[in-house]
Design an enzyme around this catalytic site. Sequence first.
Site, PDB file in Angstrom:
ATOM      1  N   LYS A 212      41.489 117.121  87.651  1.00 36.22           N
ATOM      2  CA  LYS A 212      41.480 116.744  89.074  1.00 36.22           C
ATOM      3  C   LYS A 212      42.510 117.563  89.871  1.00 36.22           C
ATOM      4  O   LYS A 212      42.235 118.072  90.962  1.00 36.22           O
ATOM      5  CB  LYS A 212      41.771 115.244  89.193  1.00 36.22           C
ATOM      6  N   CYS A 266      44.666 114.857 100.068  1.00 38.87           N
ATOM      7  CA  CYS A 266      44.443 115.278  98.680  1.00 38.87           C
ATOM      8  C   CYS A 266      44.903 116.708  98.442  1.00 38.87           C
ATOM      9  O   CYS A 266      45.802 116.954  97.654  1.00 38.87           O
ATOM     10  CB  CYS A 266      42.951 115.172  98.364  1.00 38.87           C
TER      11      CYS A 266
HETATM   12  N1  SAJ Z   1      39.843 123.870 104.923  1.00 41.87           N
HETATM   13  C1  SAJ Z   1      40.068 125.124 105.472  1.00 41.87           C
HETATM   14  N2  SAJ Z   1      39.223 126.139 105.143  1.00 41.87           N
HETATM   15  C2  SAJ Z   1      38.165 125.954 104.298  1.00 41.87           C
HETATM   16  C3  SAJ Z   1      37.944 124.681 103.735  1.00 41.87           C
HETATM   17  C4  SAJ Z   1      38.816 123.654 104.074  1.00 41.87           C
HETATM   18  O1  SAJ Z   1      40.996 125.341 106.248  1.00 41.87           O
HETATM   19  O2  SAJ Z   1      37.425 126.927 104.069  1.00 41.87           O
HETATM   20  C5  SAJ Z   1      40.771 122.769 105.264  1.00 41.87           C
HETATM   21  C6  SAJ Z   1      40.088 121.633 106.022  1.00 41.87           C
HETATM   22  O3  SAJ Z   1      40.007 121.916 107.393  1.00 41.87           O
HETATM   23  C7  SAJ Z   1      41.009 120.475 105.706  1.00 41.87           C
HETATM   24  C8  SAJ Z   1      41.477 120.780 104.282  1.00 41.87           C
HETATM   25  O4  SAJ Z   1      41.216 122.152 104.069  1.00 41.87           O
HETATM   26  O5  SAJ Z   1      42.119 120.470 106.573  1.00 41.87           O
HETATM   27  C9  SAJ Z   1      40.807 119.968 103.192  1.00 41.87           C
HETATM   28  O6  SAJ Z   1      39.432 119.810 103.455  1.00 41.87           O
HETATM   29  P1  SAJ Z   1      38.314 119.895 102.308  1.00 41.87           P
HETATM   30  O7  SAJ Z   1      36.983 119.684 102.939  1.00 41.87           O
HETATM   31  O8  SAJ Z   1      38.485 121.149 101.538  1.00 41.87           O
HETATM   32  O9  SAJ Z   1      38.689 118.739 101.273  1.00 41.87           O
HETATM   33  P2  SAJ Z   1      39.014 117.147 101.388  1.00 41.87           P
HETATM   34  O10 SAJ Z   1      40.487 116.976 101.440  1.00 41.87           O
HETATM   35  O11 SAJ Z   1      38.201 116.473 102.418  1.00 41.87           O
HETATM   36  O12 SAJ Z   1      38.452 116.666  99.933  1.00 41.87           O
HETATM   37  C10 SAJ Z   1      38.943 117.292  98.746  1.00 41.87           C
HETATM   38  C11 SAJ Z   1      37.734 117.694  97.885  1.00 41.87           C
HETATM   39  N3  SAJ Z   1      38.182 118.571  96.805  1.00 41.87           N
HETATM   40  C12 SAJ Z   1      37.603 119.764  96.564  1.00 41.87           C
HETATM   41  O13 SAJ Z   1      36.705 120.206  97.242  1.00 41.87           O
HETATM   42  C13 SAJ Z   1      38.102 120.528  95.379  1.00 41.87           C
HETATM   43  C14 SAJ Z   1      37.059 116.450  97.330  1.00 41.87           C
HETATM   44  O14 SAJ Z   1      36.007 116.793  96.423  1.00 41.87           O
HETATM   45  C15 SAJ Z   1      38.089 115.568  96.594  1.00 41.87           C
HETATM   46  O15 SAJ Z   1      37.498 114.379  96.072  1.00 41.87           O
HETATM   47  C16 SAJ Z   1      39.140 115.174  97.620  1.00 41.87           C
HETATM   48  O16 SAJ Z   1      39.793 116.383  98.075  1.00 41.87           O
HETATM   49  C17 SAJ Z   1      40.125 114.238  96.933  1.00 41.87           C
HETATM   50  O17 SAJ Z   1      40.028 113.026  97.174  1.00 41.87           O
HETATM   51  O18 SAJ Z   1      40.908 114.695  96.103  1.00 41.87           O
END
Ligand code: SAJ
Length: 422
Positions: A212, A266
């Site tokens: 994780k 996360c």
């Molecule tokens: N972000 C960027 N650029 C990108 C992708 C995301 O700047 O290309 C930013 C987003 O704007 C945001 C942050 O990253 O601020 C996180 O967003 P996210 O959509 O990547 O992830 P979370 O936090 O909503 O959910 C993550 C997920 N983990 C992964 O994709 C590896 C989810 O599957 C997990 O269950 C969750 O964390 C968790 O609970 O751990």
Amino acid sequence: MNFSTISVIGLGYIGLPTAAVFAARKIKVLGVDVNQAAVDTINRGQIHIVEPDLDMVVHAAVTEGFLRASTQPEPADAFLIAVPTPFKENHAPDLSYIESASKSIAPVLKKGDLVILESTSPVGATEQMAAWLAEARPDLSFPHTCGEASDIRIAHCPERVLPGHVLRELVQNDRVIGGMTPKCSALATSLYKIFVLGECIVTNARTAEMCKLTENSFRDVNIAFANELSMICDSFDVDVWELIKLANRHPRVNILQPGPGVGGHCIAVDPWFIVSQAEGQARLIRTAREVNDSKPDWVMEKVDRAIAEHLSGNPGKLEKDVVIACFGLAFKPDIDDLRESPALEIAKDISKRHSGKVLVVEPNIEGLPEALKATTEITSIEEAIARADVLLLLVDHKEFKAVPAATLQGRKIVDTRGIWLP
Ligand code: SAJ
């Protein structure tokens, strides 16, 4: 094994949907939370968090009598612990919620029960949880001392669902099952098979914990790469968004998107668990965290530069006359979740530092958060575009993507998401 009652400890973004999907499969579920208001809301068939379709599932489960909430644990065949694991001042993981959840269920445990830790945890946390349970119940045997002969089965099965898509991903995603022994894994697998359509893949507890943390660190490192590129490209006068599109045409390159920083509860937290346990080795993971955490400061510098450029083009105008509009407060597009949001932090920072008017546009919320109420004004997209001298795009919400390019022509724009560039 037939699970006739399941108890979920912690009714937040993971625990409540998990409790609801078990209940939707007509299993008696008791949800336990220390928050009396959340418990009361759920028992009325309503929800206290925002997640698409969850209200319907919870309402049906409560109305049909399969889901009930309480502040007090009761006996059950399986316990799932889904409580927060934040970090402390020094970024070391704070296991106090897991400790108190374990201690709260210990008195109601009975021979044959299964305890699953779902909370994102540092490596070794499941063994620690087993030790807390064993300390509270010397009359029962546990896998860390009795192996396969133990009275209680324990596993770590981390949640991996994406906020906004939780109900779909809970059912469809593959699930990592980290039992403390093979029998623990087998029992945990039979529990998840009640609703999981994805594969349940068995490993040990420590590997599941690290898996994780690895997933979220992988994403953090990849976003940091994009964020670092965006800062380098800015100084080279290269359009990073065009660059990434071009580089991604390579069959083995897939760069993520830069933004104003990494938010949520996360990805900005979990990599620190690895860093705090592997201080000297986790150099890349630490640097990625630092790059992403520094991005809001860089955005602030861009805003300062935009204000200075606007003033130099408008002699006689003072900083207090400059209107800035912040587009978006959420931590990612098309959600209303403002927790740990870099966009919100930037808007707060601007509202403190800027002597002129600050406008805020956030189509996904009703009113302004407390911290911005006195210092900013919430407006529509059209009004903000019409009134502001500097347009700061922070979140790529669909409403902002739909703004016609002609409306933005000739405007001073700081675009952290690459959707309003010419
Ligand atoms: N972000 C960027 N650029 C990108 C992708 C995301 O700047 O290309 C930013 C987003 O704007 C945001 C942050 O990253 O601020 C996180 O967003 P996210 O959509 O990547 O992830 P979370 O936090 O909503 O959910 C993550 C997920 N983990 C992964 O994709 C590896 C989810 O599957 C997990 O269950 C969750 O964390 C968790 O609970 O751990």
